[in-house]
Design a protein around this motif. Structure first.
Motif, PDB file in Angstrom:
ATOM      1  N   LEU A  34       0.824  -1.209   0.000  1.00 13.77           N
ATOM      2  CA  LEU A  34       0.000   0.000   0.000  1.00 13.77           C
ATOM      3  C   LEU A  34       0.858   1.258   0.000  1.00 13.77           C
ATOM      4  N   GLU A  35       1.927   1.254   0.788  1.00 15.01           N
ATOM      5  CA  GLU A  35       2.803   2.429   0.854  1.00 15.01           C
ATOM      6  C   GLU A  35       3.445   2.714  -0.492  1.00 15.01           C
ATOM      7  N   GLN A  36       3.960   1.664  -1.152  1.00 13.94           N
ATOM      8  CA  GLN A  36       4.622   1.863  -2.440  1.00 13.94           C
ATOM      9  C   GLN A  36       3.623   2.279  -3.521  1.00 13.94           C
ATOM     10  N   THR A  37       2.461   1.674  -3.514  1.00 19.26           N
ATOM     11  CA  THR A  37       1.442   2.033  -4.504  1.00 19.26           C
ATOM     12  C   THR A  37       1.009   3.488  -4.330  1.00 19.26           C
ATOM     13  N   GLU A  38       0.765   3.892  -3.094  1.00 19.47           N
ATOM     14  CA  GLU A  38       0.376   5.276  -2.825  1.00 19.47           C
ATOM     15  C   GLU A  38       1.463   6.243  -3.275  1.00 19.47           C
ATOM     16  N   ARG A  39       2.716   5.887  -3.023  1.00  9.35           N
ATOM     17  CA  ARG A  39       3.836   6.734  -3.427  1.00  9.35           C
ATOM     18  C   ARG A  39       3.864   6.889  -4.955  1.00  9.35           C
ATOM     19  N   MET A  40       3.716   5.780  -5.686  1.00  3.58           N
ATOM     20  CA  MET A  40       3.787   5.853  -7.148  1.00  3.58           C
ATOM     21  C   MET A  40       2.612   6.635  -7.726  1.00  3.58           C
ATOM     22  N   LEU A  41       1.434   6.458  -7.154  1.00 11.06           N
ATOM     23  CA  LEU A  41       0.274   7.216  -7.640  1.00 11.06           C
ATOM     24  C   LEU A  41       0.441   8.712  -7.387  1.00 11.06           C
ATOM     25  N   LYS A  42       0.940   9.061  -6.201  1.00  7.45           N
ATOM     26  CA  LYS A  42       1.157  10.475  -5.884  1.00  7.45           C
ATOM     27  C   LYS A  42       2.222  11.089  -6.787  1.00  7.45           C
ATOM     28  N   GLU A  43       3.196  10.286  -7.185  1.00  5.74           N
ATOM     29  CA  GLU A  43       4.267  10.790  -8.047  1.00  5.74           C
ATOM     30  C   GLU A  43       3.837  10.906  -9.511  1.00  5.74           C
ATOM     31  N   GLY A  44       2.661  10.397  -9.839  1.00  5.89           N
ATOM     32  CA  GLY A  44       2.143  10.604 -11.184  1.00  5.89           C
ATOM     33  C   GLY A  44       1.965   9.383 -12.056  1.00  5.89           C
ATOM     34  N   ALA A  45       2.046   8.184 -11.480  1.00  5.45           N
ATOM     35  CA  ALA A  45       1.831   6.982 -12.285  1.00  5.45           C
ATOM     36  C   ALA A  45       0.378   6.903 -12.737  1.00  5.45           C
ATOM     37  N   THR A  46       0.171   6.654 -14.020  1.00  6.73           N
ATOM     38  CA  THR A  46      -1.176   6.428 -14.548  1.00  6.73           C
ATOM     39  C   THR A  46      -1.598   4.984 -14.324  1.00  6.73           C
ATOM     40  N   PHE A  47      -0.641   4.066 -14.438  1.00  5.18           N
ATOM     41  CA  PHE A  47      -0.894   2.633 -14.257  1.00  5.18           C
ATOM     42  C   PHE A  47       0.052   2.075 -13.198  1.00  5.18           C
ATOM     43  N   ILE A  48      -0.408   1.022 -12.523  1.00  6.43           N
ATOM     44  CA  ILE A  48       0.462   0.233 -11.643  1.00  6.43           C
ATOM     45  C   ILE A  48       0.500  -1.181 -12.204  1.00  6.43           C
ATOM     46  N   ASP A  49       1.703  -1.665 -12.511  1.00  2.82           N
ATOM     47  CA  ASP A  49       1.885  -2.993 -13.109  1.00  2.82           C
ATOM     48  C   ASP A  49       2.275  -3.984 -12.014  1.00  2.82           C
ATOM     49  N   VAL A  50       1.386  -4.930 -11.745  1.00  2.00           N
ATOM     50  CA  VAL A  50       1.589  -5.877 -10.644  1.00  2.00           C
ATOM     51  C   VAL A  50       2.015  -7.222 -11.213  1.00  2.00           C
ATOM     52  N   GLY A  51       3.127  -7.743 -10.702  1.00  2.00           N
ATOM     53  CA  GLY A  51       3.618  -9.036 -11.165  1.00  2.00           C
ATOM     54  C   GLY A  51       3.903  -9.978 -10.019  1.00  2.00           C
ATOM     55  N   ALA A  52       3.524 -11.239 -10.200  1.00  2.00           N
ATOM     56  CA  ALA A  52       3.756 -12.247  -9.166  1.00  2.00           C
ATOM     57  C   ALA A  52       4.597 -13.414  -9.678  1.00  2.00           C
ATOM     58  N   TYR A  53       5.103 -13.288 -10.921  1.00  4.57           N
ATOM     59  CA  TYR A  53       5.965 -14.315 -11.512  1.00  4.57           C
ATOM     60  C   TYR A  53       7.195 -13.597 -12.037  1.00  4.57           C
ATOM     61  N   SER A  54       8.340 -13.868 -11.458  1.00  7.44           N
ATOM     62  CA  SER A  54       9.562 -13.180 -11.871  1.00  7.44           C
ATOM     63  C   SER A  54       9.976 -13.615 -13.268  1.00  7.44           C
ATOM     64  N   SER A  55      10.236 -12.625 -14.128  1.00 10.55           N
ATOM     65  CA  SER A  55      10.634 -12.923 -15.511  1.00 10.55           C
ATOM     66  C   SER A  55      12.102 -12.615 -15.773  1.00 10.55           C
ATOM     67  N   ARG A  56      12.877 -12.431 -14.709  1.00  9.27           N
ATOM     68  CA  ARG A  56      14.312 -12.206 -14.930  1.00  9.27           C
ATOM     69  C   ARG A  56      14.939 -13.489 -15.464  1.00  9.27           C
ATOM     70  N   PRO A  57      16.095 -13.403 -16.151  1.00 15.22           N
ATOM     71  CA  PRO A  57      16.748 -14.617 -16.643  1.00 15.22           C
ATOM     72  C   PRO A  57      16.998 -15.623 -15.517  1.00 15.22           C
ATOM     73  N   ASP A  58      16.704 -16.894 -15.804  1.00 19.01           N
ATOM     74  CA  ASP A  58      16.900 -17.988 -14.843  1.00 19.01           C
ATOM     75  C   ASP A  58      15.990 -17.894 -13.624  1.00 19.01           C
ATOM     76  N   ALA A  59      14.893 -17.126 -13.745  1.00 16.02           N
ATOM     77  CA  ALA A  59      13.974 -17.002 -12.611  1.00 16.02           C
ATOM     78  C   ALA A  59      13.356 -18.360 -12.282  1.00 16.02           C
ATOM     79  N   GLN A  60      13.006 -18.509 -11.012  1.00 16.55           N
ATOM     80  CA  GLN A  60      12.373 -19.749 -10.568  1.00 16.55           C
ATOM     81  C   GLN A  60      10.958 -19.840 -11.137  1.00 16.55           C
ATOM     82  N   HIS A  61      10.620 -21.001 -11.675  1.00 21.27           N
ATOM     83  CA  HIS A  61       9.264 -21.228 -12.191  1.00 21.27           C
ATOM     84  C   HIS A  61       8.327 -21.496 -11.018  1.00 21.27           C
ATOM     85  N   ILE A  62       7.150 -20.856 -11.029  1.00 20.35           N
ATOM     86  CA  ILE A  62       6.149 -21.136 -10.006  1.00 20.35           C
ATOM     87  C   ILE A  62       4.852 -21.575 -10.676  1.00 20.35           C
ATOM     88  N   THR A  63       4.013 -22.269  -9.928  1.00 21.40           N
ATOM     89  CA  THR A  63       2.772 -22.792 -10.482  1.00 21.40           C
ATOM     90  C   THR A  63       1.747 -21.676 -10.668  1.00 21.40           C
TER      91      THR A  63
END
Length: 274
Positions: free
Chosen positions: A41-70
């Motif tokens: 909540l704190e980070q989302t509020e900060r980004m919205l106040k700073e001017g973000a139009t969208f918030i992109d939420v991710g729960a699966y890491s897509s970095r190289p060699d990231a761990q696969h989750i179900t």
């Protein structure tokens, strides 16, 4: 250059900023940082106040060699957070970073507005039909392979031509399914090495031939910090520079960890343009 988000028509003539909210413990820059409702909540509020139009939420890491989750684990991570954010910020426009059609379906049903698919429909054959039925804006990214294999999938005869053909083919499929709002993402760092990333950046404006809004996500990526011999934590200045280059090439959405600095880029770009 308009997209429809939950009945709200957004004009992308002036570029917009998308703030990144990673719920994963292993993301390359902010992994594990937003693991409690309070920090989310704190980070989302900060980004919205700073001017973000969208918030992109991710729960699966897509970095190289990231761990696969179900799929189940991805849903367990992300659905409660969407419920929390929609309750706290009723007007929020949430983008969901997923390549799974079931996650897309359930998150939009929970209140999300956009689907951001790193695989461009390649990792789930139901994704295109799902987003077309949902009629939500769809971010179509260029990638080859999977997050676990993509760093070995960077062989191209003519990279830019292949990327444009990839988009043309997939956009045609989506148009056949009557999807209205498509945003393209060239996929910096996905099946591309550092030299290829800079080649792509140098020719970014050529993707405007597709006549679709373009999103660029280069925030603190290795093409910056490896080139400058830094850590991701030190790569904000380089990110700001390449965000500016991206805007000059016609980018309409900047996907970033640091919203304030990206919003300042857009303001200065708009002043320059005018």
């Amino acid at each position: 250059m308009n997209i429809n988000c939950k009945g709200q028509l957004l004009d992308l003539t002036t570029p917009k900023v998308m703030g990144i909210l990673n719920l994963t413990p292993d993301s390359f820059y902010d992994g594990g940082r937003y693991s409690t409702p309070k920090t989310v909540l704190e980070q989302t509020e900060r980004m919205l106040k700073e001017g973000a139009t969208f918030i992109d939420v991710g729960a699966y890491s897509s970095r190289p060699d990231a761990q696969h989750i179900t799929e189940e684990e991805e849903l367990n991570r992300i659905v409660p957070i969407i419920e929390l954010l929609v309750k706290e910020f009723p007007e929020i426009l949430l983008s969901i970073d997923t390549f799974r059609s079931k996650v897309a379906q359930e998150t939009v049903n929970t209140g999300a507005a956009i689907i951001n698919d790193i695989s461009g429909g390649s990792l789930d054959e139901q994704m295109f039909e799902t987003v077309a039925n949902l009629q939500v804006p769809y971010i179509l990214m260029h990638m080859k392979g999977t997050p676990q294999t993509m760093k070995n999938e960077n062989s191209y005869q003519h990279m830019l031509q292949e990327i444009i053909f990839y988009f043309s083919e997939k956009v045609a499929q989506l148009r056949e399914l009557k999807l209205n709002d498509i945003i393209i993402d060239p996929g910096f760092g996905f099946a591309k090495d550092t030299a290829q990333n800079f080649e792509l950046m140098n020719h970014l404006s050529e993707l405007n031939a597709l006549e679709l809004p373009m999103l660029v996500g280069i925030s603190r990526k290795s093409m910056i910090y490896k080139t400058l011999d830094l850590q991701p934590q030190e790569a904000l200045n380089g990110t700001t520079f390449l965000n500016t280059v991206s805007l000059l090439a016609g980018t309409k959405i900047l996907r970033v960890h640091d919203v304030k600095e990206a919003v300042e880029c857009v303001k200065l770009y708009e002043q320059l343009k005018n």
